[in-house]
Design a protein around this motif. Structure first.
Motif, short mmCIF file in Angstrom:
data_model
loop_
_atom_site.label_atom_id
_atom_site.label_comp_id
_atom_site.label_asym_id
_atom_site.label_seq_id
_atom_site.Cartn_x
_atom_site.Cartn_y
_atom_site.Cartn_z
N LEU A 42 0.83 -1.20 0.00
CA LEU A 42 0.00 0.00 0.00
C LEU A 42 0.87 1.25 0.00
O LEU A 42 0.59 2.22 -0.73
N ASP A 43 1.94 1.27 0.78
CA ASP A 43 2.86 2.40 0.80
C ASP A 43 3.49 2.62 -0.58
O ASP A 43 3.63 3.76 -1.03
N ALA A 44 3.85 1.53 -1.24
CA ALA A 44 4.44 1.65 -2.57
C ALA A 44 3.44 2.25 -3.56
O ALA A 44 3.82 3.04 -4.43
N HIS A 45 2.19 1.89 -3.44
CA HIS A 45 1.17 2.46 -4.32
C HIS A 45 0.88 3.92 -3.97
O HIS A 45 0.66 4.74 -4.87
N ILE A 46 0.89 4.25 -2.70
CA ILE A 46 0.62 5.63 -2.28
C ILE A 46 1.68 6.58 -2.82
O ILE A 46 1.36 7.70 -3.23
N VAL A 47 2.93 6.14 -2.84
CA VAL A 47 4.01 6.99 -3.35
C VAL A 47 3.75 7.41 -4.79
O VAL A 47 4.10 8.51 -5.21
N THR A 48 3.11 6.55 -5.55
CA THR A 48 2.92 6.83 -6.98
C THR A 48 1.60 7.53 -7.29
O THR A 48 1.27 7.70 -8.47
N LEU A 49 0.84 7.90 -6.29
CA LEU A 49 -0.45 8.53 -6.55
C LEU A 49 -0.33 9.90 -7.22
O LEU A 49 -1.16 10.26 -8.05
#
Length: 87
Positions: A42-49
């Motif tokens: 989830l953190d990895a996806h949040i970084v790319t938002l």
């Protein structure tokens, strides 16, 4: 005349029953590596938002996704008592 009584005793009367049992704590401990892996994903996806994912972001997401899959497999094998092999 109506008396005003506190509800403190009523609210805290079941406080002992609101605590997790030993079995529930064991289940949480068993699932915690998977939970942490999912948080990393989830953190990895949040970084790319707020930006287009670059090569490093894509690699981080891929590694986090693979870790989630490994933890799910490990948990499934542990849950069903399988000692070796893929689930």
């Amino acid at each position: 005349m109506d008396h005003i009584v506190t509800v403190q005793d009523v609210v805290t009367a079941f406080a002992d029953f609101m605590e997790p049992t030993t079995a529930e704590l064991d289940a949480i401990e068993l699932e915690s590596p998977l939970i942490l892996a999912e948080v990393d994903l989830l953190d990895a996806h949040i970084v790319t938002l707020d930006r287009t994912p670059n090569e490093l972001d894509a690699r981080r997401i891929r590694r986090a996704r693979n870790r989630v899959l490994v933890e799910r497999r490990t948990l499934a094998n542990r849950t069903f008592g399988v000692t070796g092999g893929a689930a």
